[in-house]
Design an enzyme around this catalytic site. Structure first.
Site, PDB file in Angstrom:
ATOM      1  N   GLU A  14     -19.338   7.452   3.285  1.00 11.93           N
ATOM      2  CA  GLU A  14     -19.369   5.850   3.466  1.00 11.93           C
ATOM      3  C   GLU A  14     -17.721   6.255   3.317  1.00 11.93           C
ATOM      4  O   GLU A  14     -16.620   7.157   2.674  1.00 11.93           O
ATOM      5  CB  GLU A  14     -18.569   4.810   2.543  1.00 11.93           C
ATOM      6  CG  GLU A  14     -18.239   4.871   1.314  1.00 11.93           C
ATOM      7  CD  GLU A  14     -18.454   3.482   0.485  1.00 11.93           C
ATOM      8  OE1 GLU A  14     -17.410   2.754   0.486  1.00 11.93           O
ATOM      9  OE2 GLU A  14     -18.788   3.532  -0.928  1.00 11.93           O
ATOM     10  N   LYS A  40     -21.011  -2.102  -9.549  1.00 12.13           N
ATOM     11  CA  LYS A  40     -20.040  -1.713  -9.417  1.00 12.13           C
ATOM     12  C   LYS A  40     -19.680  -2.552 -11.180  1.00 12.13           C
ATOM     13  O   LYS A  40     -20.309  -3.596 -10.882  1.00 12.13           O
ATOM     14  CB  LYS A  40     -18.362  -1.836  -9.181  1.00 12.13           C
ATOM     15  CG  LYS A  40     -18.315  -1.102  -8.481  1.00 12.13           C
ATOM     16  CD  LYS A  40     -17.493  -0.951  -6.855  1.00 12.13           C
ATOM     17  CE  LYS A  40     -18.360  -1.721  -6.318  1.00 12.13           C
ATOM     18  NZ  LYS A  40     -17.684  -2.399  -5.379  1.00 12.13           N
ATOM     19  N   LYS A  61     -10.838  -2.633   6.281  1.00 17.18           N
ATOM     20  CA  LYS A  61     -12.225  -2.980   5.556  1.00 17.18           C
ATOM     21  C   LYS A  61     -13.442  -3.769   6.387  1.00 17.18           C
ATOM     22  O   LYS A  61     -13.392  -4.426   7.051  1.00 17.18           O
ATOM     23  CB  LYS A  61     -12.565  -3.360   4.117  1.00 17.18           C
ATOM     24  CG  LYS A  61     -13.913  -3.194   3.182  1.00 17.18           C
ATOM     25  CD  LYS A  61     -13.433  -4.074   2.225  1.00 17.18           C
ATOM     26  CE  LYS A  61     -14.846  -4.532   1.270  1.00 17.18           C
ATOM     27  NZ  LYS A  61     -14.552  -5.317   0.070  1.00 17.18           N
TER      28      LYS A  61
HETATM   29  N1  PSU Z   1     -17.654   2.000  -4.282  1.00 19.49           N
HETATM   30  C1  PSU Z   1     -16.778   2.441  -5.112  1.00 19.49           C
HETATM   31  N2  PSU Z   1     -15.270   2.162  -4.494  1.00 19.49           N
HETATM   32  C2  PSU Z   1     -15.086   1.140  -4.047  1.00 19.49           C
HETATM   33  C3  PSU Z   1     -16.704   0.523  -3.115  1.00 19.49           C
HETATM   34  C4  PSU Z   1     -17.408   1.074  -4.017  1.00 19.49           C
HETATM   35  O1  PSU Z   1     -16.330   3.356  -6.062  1.00 19.49           O
HETATM   36  O2  PSU Z   1     -14.259   1.031  -3.443  1.00 19.49           O
HETATM   37  C5  PSU Z   1     -16.377  -0.083  -1.522  1.00 19.49           C
HETATM   38  C6  PSU Z   1     -17.675   0.374  -0.932  1.00 19.49           C
HETATM   39  O3  PSU Z   1     -17.885   0.174   0.181  1.00 19.49           O
HETATM   40  C7  PSU Z   1     -18.950  -1.386  -1.341  1.00 19.49           C
HETATM   41  C8  PSU Z   1     -17.264  -2.353  -1.169  1.00 19.49           C
HETATM   42  O4  PSU Z   1     -19.739  -1.411  -0.081  1.00 19.49           O
HETATM   43  O5  PSU Z   1     -16.290  -1.432  -2.372  1.00 19.49           O
HETATM   44  C9  PSU Z   1     -18.225  -3.406  -1.621  1.00 19.49           C
HETATM   45  O6  PSU Z   1     -17.070  -4.879  -1.222  1.00 19.49           O
HETATM   46  P1  PSU Z   1     -17.471  -6.441  -1.249  1.00 19.49           P
HETATM   47  O7  PSU Z   1     -17.924  -6.822  -2.630  1.00 19.49           O
HETATM   48  O8  PSU Z   1     -16.482  -6.620  -0.379  1.00 19.49           O
HETATM   49  O9  PSU Z   1     -18.632  -6.208  -0.813  1.00 19.49           O
END
Ligand code: PSU
Ligand code: MN
Length: 305
Positions: free
Chosen positions: A25, A160, A87
């Site tokens: 990604e 996370k 993003k």
């Molecule tokens: N994992 C990491 N760093 C990140 C992300 C994931 O170590 O920056 C990113 C991924 O791209 C994931 C996103 O899909 O954060 C999730 O964002 P949101 O909660 O807004 O969907």
């Protein structure tokens, strides 16, 4: 083939010959880490995958094209521009493409573009999930929705730790996504090796994981498989220490009224500040670890299909 897809020749050749490919990604590059560590990490991840005998395919939207396999120059651009690059999750793709703009793809967007290209394995750091306080904010990452419907195995170090892991597991269960623990019975917590939440099924080898993927899709059960891979012990952060940092970052986020897709980048940057860089080192180490496992799974899967 989707006319908006642009698959680089190396990835294209590998797919044609049924050789292992691992999707990567780009939100983690533009929004997840500071420059220049983001570019260094992204390029090293690609090398780890290559050294294991698979082909890396970093995915992003570059000037309206769905790029599968970014060049080193494009990776550098994504890293240098950082948060100036939007993003991009599922809901952003059509807009960016129709305007010939660029976007750093989240797990959700990367998974769906990888699946369009026919790539069955994808490595990341940690997926998005149900945020703490979601009962008020309704903030649930579209990563979970995409995992439910996209035919891909996503290798991560758990959701996370800034999230509500229990609620994230519940939503994954509702959506029928199997959560595999690689050599672990408990969901890894990103910065730490483990949480208190049991995974769905524990498997010990990349071959067993590849076999589960094949079986699932032969059964006609569409959708993704989540492979959770604990951060190597020597790079992990003690749960008590990281939980404190997360709580503090969370409080600041609430008081600054940061919401929506800004929350994840804000929390990751804040936690880095509070832990004096330790969380960034952990994040980098776990991404490398996931890239290696993803390459092994991709190889095992290519052998049996
Ligand atoms: N994992 C990491 N760093 C990140 C992300 C994931 O170590 O920056 C990113 C991924 O791209 C994931 C996103 O899909 O954060 C999730 O964002 P949101 O909660 O807004 O969907
Ligand atoms: Mn969100």
């Amino acid at each position: 083939m989707n006319k908006y897809l642009e698959i680089n020749p190396e990835v294209q050749a590998a797919l044609k010959e049924n050789k292992p490919v691992v999707a990567l990604e780009s939100t983690i590059i533009s929004h997840g880490m500071p420059y220049p560590q983001n570019v260094e990490t992204a390029l090293k991840v690609e090398n780890i995958i290559r050294n294991e005998g698979a082909v890396p395919a970093t995915i992003a939207i570059i000037k309206g094209r769905l790029k599968v396999g970014c060049t080193p120059e494009e990776v550098d651009y994504l890293g240098k521009e950082g948060a100036k690059i939007p993003k991009a999750s599922r809901r952003d793709i059509s807009y960016l493409v129709s305007k010939n703009l660029s976007g750093a793809t989240t797990v959700a967007a990367t998974a769906l573009i990888a699946a369009m290209a026919g790539i069955p394995v994808f490595a990341t750091g940690g997926i998005g999930g149900v945020h703490r306080g979601a009962e008020e904010t309704f903030d649930i990452s579209s990563d979970l929705e995409e995992l439910a419907k996209t035919k891909i195995a996503v290798v991560c170090a758990g959701a996370k730790a800034i999230l509500d892991l229990g609620k994230t597991m519940e939503v994954l269960e509702t959506k029928g996504v199997e959560v595999i623990g690689y050599k672990t019975s408990f969901l890894p917590a990103f910065y730490s090796t483990s949480s208190d939440f049991p995974v769905n099924h524990r498997l010990e080898t990349p071959e067993e994981i590849a076999s589960l993927m094949k079986t699932k899709w032969e059964l006609g059960l569409d959708g993704g498989v989540l492979v959770t891979n604990p951060i190597p012990e020597e790079h992990s952060i003690d749960r008590k220490i990281i939980d404190q940092a997360i709580e503090q970052a969370h409080e600041e986020m609430v008081s600054l009224e940061i919401t929506g897709n800004k929350t994840t980048p804000f929390l990751l940057a804040k936690i880095k500040e509070i832990t004096k860089g330790k969380s960034l080192n952990a994040n980098i180490a776990l991404v490398y670890n996931n890239a290696l496992l993803a390459a092994k799974i991709a190889k095992a899967f290519a052998e049996i299909i």
